[in-house]
Write a protein that holds these residues in place. Sequence first.
Motif: not given
Length: 268
Positions: A178-196
């Motif tokens: 059940l998702l309630k009325a109002g705001n629901t937030n999901v947060s995460f980090y994306l880490m990128i790299d090309e270093d060997q």
Amino acid sequence: MQTKDKITLGFMLSFLSVGIFTSCNLKETNKTKLPEKLKTYVKEIQADSLNNGKVDIVFEEIDEKTFQVNVSLSLDTEIEIQGWAIDIPLVFTGNFHWAPHLTPSDEHVISDHAFRAPALISASGNKILTLVPDLDARAKNDYSWYLDLDAEKNKMTMGISNYVVDGHVLYKKAKKTLLKAGNTNVSFYLMIDEDQEAIKNPWRRPLAFMWEKYGKPLADTGEPIKGAMEPYVEHTYNWAFDTWKDAVWQEFELNGRKVGAPVFIVNI
């Protein structure tokens, strides 16, 4: 039920927040305005507006290789669903994949019950993408989060869903959330790299990130255990080498020498 090529993890840099901010309403566009640095890693961020809601996505550049992504869903009325998913299809095809728990079928997910230093990792020979859930945001959230990594479909997923335990240590989405009325937030980090070095040791950056952000502040206050460790060590040794010694300690002769080691099989 289709088996997926998935795998497992254990996990943890971030300090300054200087920012690129971008937002979009997926109910209208269903497309994500990605920061330029992410475009060779991620195709888009896909989140369902659930018909009557509004989805906004905000990117904040923490450093040149780390972005925080906040996805918010605004609902006018409550809604009962199986779950709300945020899909992240990748641009590149990885030959290494890592997740913090087993998900042997399309029905299984990585529940936040198994969020012990969690991260999803996909890497090729020349780039690596890591997703780390925002555990501070999860602590303030009323819903259960989950992760999923589908190597065959080249996609990472974060979402919200109640879960049920399946068998010994597996998790499936519950039939109803059940998702309630109002705001629901999901947060995460994306880490990128090309270093060997980052590609060859894919756990180093997320481990360092999580230690600095979550582990060290708790350790500095005396968590998770205040006081001496000796009583816990003594209890463990007593359990392993006294009350369970016949099961834990195994020895035999090897080339005329007596050798041994502690082992433990879960069906004893």
